[in-house]
Each structure stands twice: as C-alpha cells, then as structure tokens.
Design a protein around this motif. Structure first.
Motif, PDB file in Angstrom:
ATOM      1  N   GLY A 171       0.839  -1.105  -0.044  1.00  0.00           N
ATOM      2  CA  GLY A 171      -0.072  -0.021   0.037  1.00  0.00           C
ATOM      3  C   GLY A 171       0.878   1.277  -0.154  1.00  0.00           C
ATOM      4  O   GLY A 171       0.952   1.983   0.959  1.00  0.00           O
ATOM      5  N   SER A 172       1.705   1.530  -1.141  1.00  0.00           N
ATOM      6  CA  SER A 172       2.451   2.667  -1.196  1.00  0.00           C
ATOM      7  C   SER A 172       3.090   2.834  -2.614  1.00  0.00           C
ATOM      8  O   SER A 172       2.387   2.339  -3.667  1.00  0.00           O
ATOM      9  CB  SER A 172       3.853   2.164  -0.328  1.00  0.00           C
ATOM     10  OG  SER A 172       4.459   0.932  -0.993  1.00  0.00           O
ATOM     11  N   PHE A 173       4.096   3.649  -2.720  1.00  0.00           N
ATOM     12  CA  PHE A 173       4.546   4.184  -3.991  1.00  0.00           C
ATOM     13  C   PHE A 173       5.078   2.704  -4.843  1.00  0.00           C
ATOM     14  O   PHE A 173       4.860   2.400  -5.820  1.00  0.00           O
ATOM     15  CB  PHE A 173       5.692   4.936  -4.083  1.00  0.00           C
ATOM     16  CG  PHE A 173       5.618   6.381  -3.718  1.00  0.00           C
ATOM     17  CD1 PHE A 173       4.683   7.142  -4.463  1.00  0.00           C
ATOM     18  CD2 PHE A 173       6.055   7.211  -2.769  1.00  0.00           C
ATOM     19  CE1 PHE A 173       4.410   8.279  -4.309  1.00  0.00           C
ATOM     20  CE2 PHE A 173       5.863   8.462  -2.180  1.00  0.00           C
ATOM     21  CZ  PHE A 173       5.072   9.051  -3.262  1.00  0.00           C
ATOM     22  N   VAL A 174       5.563   1.787  -4.100  1.00  0.00           N
ATOM     23  CA  VAL A 174       6.052   0.607  -4.538  1.00  0.00           C
ATOM     24  C   VAL A 174       4.579  -0.008  -5.215  1.00  0.00           C
ATOM     25  O   VAL A 174       4.866  -0.454  -6.486  1.00  0.00           O
ATOM     26  CB  VAL A 174       6.549  -0.273  -3.669  1.00  0.00           C
ATOM     27  CG1 VAL A 174       6.697  -1.835  -4.432  1.00  0.00           C
ATOM     28  CG2 VAL A 174       7.815   0.116  -2.859  1.00  0.00           C
ATOM     29  N   MET A 256       7.508  10.250 -12.712  1.00  0.00           N
ATOM     30  CA  MET A 256       7.226  10.050 -11.372  1.00  0.00           C
ATOM     31  C   MET A 256       5.868  10.450 -11.034  1.00  0.00           C
ATOM     32  O   MET A 256       5.210   9.842 -10.112  1.00  0.00           O
ATOM     33  CB  MET A 256       8.205  11.329 -10.712  1.00  0.00           C
ATOM     34  CG  MET A 256       8.286  11.029  -9.183  1.00  0.00           C
ATOM     35  SD  MET A 256       9.523   9.526  -8.924  1.00  0.00           S
ATOM     36  CE  MET A 256      10.942  10.131  -9.839  1.00  0.00           C
ATOM     37  N   ALA A 257       5.224  11.266 -11.749  1.00  0.00           N
ATOM     38  CA  ALA A 257       3.842  11.578 -11.604  1.00  0.00           C
ATOM     39  C   ALA A 257       2.713  10.430 -11.925  1.00  0.00           C
ATOM     40  O   ALA A 257       1.786  10.258 -11.001  1.00  0.00           O
ATOM     41  CB  ALA A 257       3.294  12.652 -12.549  1.00  0.00           C
ATOM     42  N   PHE A 261       7.313   7.523  -6.661  1.00  0.00           N
ATOM     43  CA  PHE A 261       8.600   7.780  -6.246  1.00  0.00           C
ATOM     44  C   PHE A 261       9.849   6.518  -6.462  1.00  0.00           C
ATOM     45  O   PHE A 261      10.553   6.642  -6.463  1.00  0.00           O
ATOM     46  CB  PHE A 261       8.615   8.182  -4.819  1.00  0.00           C
ATOM     47  CG  PHE A 261      10.005   9.089  -4.492  1.00  0.00           C
ATOM     48  CD1 PHE A 261      10.492  10.042  -4.748  1.00  0.00           C
ATOM     49  CD2 PHE A 261      10.986   8.330  -3.642  1.00  0.00           C
ATOM     50  CE1 PHE A 261      11.657  10.444  -4.735  1.00  0.00           C
ATOM     51  CE2 PHE A 261      12.170   8.757  -3.093  1.00  0.00           C
ATOM     52  CZ  PHE A 261      12.671   9.784  -3.682  1.00  0.00           C
ATOM     53  N   TYR A 262       9.094   5.395  -6.366  1.00  0.00           N
ATOM     54  CA  TYR A 262       9.580   3.998  -6.187  1.00  0.00           C
ATOM     55  C   TYR A 262      10.694   3.816  -7.389  1.00  0.00           C
ATOM     56  O   TYR A 262      11.755   3.320  -7.514  1.00  0.00           O
ATOM     57  CB  TYR A 262       8.719   2.928  -6.154  1.00  0.00           C
ATOM     58  CG  TYR A 262       9.631   1.452  -6.258  1.00  0.00           C
ATOM     59  CD1 TYR A 262      10.244   0.928  -5.292  1.00  0.00           C
ATOM     60  CD2 TYR A 262       8.830   0.779  -7.268  1.00  0.00           C
ATOM     61  CE1 TYR A 262      10.605  -0.345  -5.576  1.00  0.00           C
ATOM     62  CE2 TYR A 262       9.423  -0.459  -7.604  1.00  0.00           C
ATOM     63  CZ  TYR A 262      10.415  -1.074  -6.671  1.00  0.00           C
ATOM     64  OH  TYR A 262      10.688  -2.412  -6.721  1.00  0.00           O
ATOM     65  N   LEU A 263      10.005   4.605  -8.607  1.00  0.00           N
ATOM     66  CA  LEU A 263      10.991   4.437  -9.846  1.00  0.00           C
ATOM     67  C   LEU A 263      12.123   5.078  -9.481  1.00  0.00           C
ATOM     68  O   LEU A 263      13.269   4.592 -10.101  1.00  0.00           O
ATOM     69  CB  LEU A 263      10.214   5.162 -10.999  1.00  0.00           C
ATOM     70  CG  LEU A 263      10.631   5.003 -12.449  1.00  0.00           C
ATOM     71  CD1 LEU A 263      11.018   3.483 -12.852  1.00  0.00           C
ATOM     72  CD2 LEU A 263       9.667   5.536 -13.444  1.00  0.00           C
TER      73      LEU A 263
END
Length: 299
Positions: A171-174, A256-257, A261-263
């Motif tokens: 449950g996050s950027f990942v 990023m959008a 951010f994980y990228l």
C-alpha cells in the motif's frame, strides 16, 4: 500506555496505528481533517482518539499542545518537499519541547521518522553503526538537520530516536509502480542494476511497536535486509503484473507523476540492514519482498 501518533492517514502512520491499536494502547492522533481520519479509525478499532489541531496557531504550538503530558510520541510524517521544511522543523520542535517537559516527571519516548534516503547510496549491506549522512541525497539534506535536532534531545529520561524506513510495500509508491506497469503494459525501469532494501507495512508497524516498548534511542533502519537487484526486480514485476515488455529510461523523474517515487529509488543502490533492531529487541521481518511480492503487493 498512552501514545501520541501523527500521520495516521499516511502509509507509515497507518501501519503503526494497525500495529498498536489491537494491543491495548491508548492512542491520541492529532489530525487536520477528521473526515479523512475517522474512517481509518473505524476500520482499525481500538482505543483511538482523534484530536483536531488548532490551525489558527503556528505549527510548533499546535503540536506542542497536542503532545504535552503524553509520555510516548511517534511522529510518522515523511517530508518529501523543500516547501515543507520550515513546517516540519516547527512540528518536530513542538514535539521535542513537549517530550522534554514530560520527561521532567516521567520517562518519555520520542520517535521521529526521516527515511533511508538520508543515507544516500550505500553499496554494501550495512547496519546503522556503519552508515552516515555524508552522502545524503541532495533533496532530503534538510532531514539531516531534523535528525540532529531529535538526537540532541536525548537524555537520561527522554529516549529519542530517528527511524529510517526503506522502500515500503503493501500500500505505497511501490504498489503504485507495479499497478501502473500492469495498466500500461510496459515495465518501466532505469538503467543499471542497483539494489535497494524493502519493508512490508505489517513489519514496519511491528518495528515501531518494538522500538517504542524497548525505549530505544539513536538511529534505526527499518528494513528486511538485502533486497533484490534491478534485474531480479524486473523478473518480479513480470510475475506480479503479467507484463513482459521492459523499457529502460534515462530520467525517472519524467515518469514520477504516474509511476510514483519508487521508480527513482530503483535507480539507487542502498543496501540497509536493521542491525540495531535485531540486536536490541529481536526484530525479525516476517515478510520478504523477493519471496512474497506476488502475494503482498496491493494492485
């Protein structure tokens, strides 16, 4: 045990809330939006009280008022923008002042989240005694001053610590990244074959609980240890998403959008080990990204 917990509507704060609420803690949560926080509290249950921040006051006073006389404070706010540096400094200062005041009569604990990006590139699997902020990434250098501010408040009766979570999944950027790759039919990755470390939200919450109960002080990395390299991440992405096309890119910021951010984190090498947690309070992660990604990623 009474605990002040900030940021329950975020990934980190929500994970901590889920770890603490079922175990009998009296949790006080300062919020700006009760409407956003109330459904979270209702889902989690437990002894949780929402406290509306008085937004007519400066941030330092708001958080000092919320935290005064509470012996355990966990600040889960995760600063990602230079625009919020002054606000975050005021928030942390207010929490420190409240904790110092409380520690004059009872032992107090203060836990403040900064993040593993403060460590920057770290090529070898390293515990907290082996790392520093000398190569901190430029856009999070403001967090170093926040870390120093917190650690300087340590005393015999105030146990102050900073926590540096790594890549969080569940449950996050990942999860956002893999979901977008699945939707777009392309696995977008940077060049190179770096390696970053991971932690699942359930292990993350449990780590904070252990740190609080053991009144740890100093710097703590929250990690599963050595994570997969980028080539291995690509294979995980293929299994998780069913997508086979892989596209290498030069500038992760351009995506990023959509991809999160994980990228950008995939372009780093940051191998971090929760050495102090393992040695001081027996933390052993129950999840492992390389092993459990297919089961635990929220897509």
């Amino acid at each position: 045990m009474k605990v002040l917990l900030t940021g329950i509507t975020g990934t980190i704060g929500g994970s901590i809330l889920r770890a603490l609420a079922p175990t009998g803690y009296e949790i006080i949560c300062p919020v700006r939006s009760r409407a956003k926080a109330q459904p979270i509290v209702e889902r989690v249950g437990g002894n949780v009280t929402l406290v509306d921040l008085d937004q007519s006051l400066d941030f330092q006073t708001q958080f000092y008022n919320a935290a005064k006389s509470i012996p355990n404070i966990i600040h889960s706010g995760f600063l990602m923008s230079h625009q919020d540096v002054e606000m975050e400094t005021q928030v942390i200062t207010g929490l420190i002042n409240a904790a110092k005041e409380t520690s004059q009569t009872v032992e107090a604990a203060l836990i403040v989240t900064t993040g593993a990006l403060c460590v920057g590139q770290n090529l070898e699997l390293s515990g907290e005694d082996q790392i520093s902020t000398d190569n901190c990434l430029e856009f999070v250098k403001c967090r170093v001053a926040h870390e120093q501010l917190v650690l300087a408040s340590n005393s015999a009766t105030l146990k102050a610590s900073i926590t540096r979570p790594v890549c969080i999944y569940g449950g996050s950027f990942v999860d956002q990244y893999y979901k977008v790759c699945k939707q777009n039919g392309k696995i977008i990755v940077p060049h190179g074959n770096g390696s970053v470390s991971y932690i699942h939200t359930s292990d993350l919450g449990r780590y904070y609980k252990l740190l609080l109960e053991h009144k740890g002080s100093g710097c703590f990395t929250i990690s599963e240890g050595l994570g997969p390299n980028l080539d291995e991440v690509i294979e995980i992405a293929k299994k998780v998403t069913g997508v086979q096309e892989v596209v290498r890119i030069d500038n992760p910021w351009e995506y990023m959008a959509t991809h999160g951010f994980y990228l950008f984190e995939l372009a780093l090498t940051s191998k971090l080990d929760p050495k102090r947690g393992r040695e001081l309070f027996g933390f052993v992660p129950e999840c492992n990204f390389a092993r459990d990604a297919e089961r635990l990623l929220v897509l």
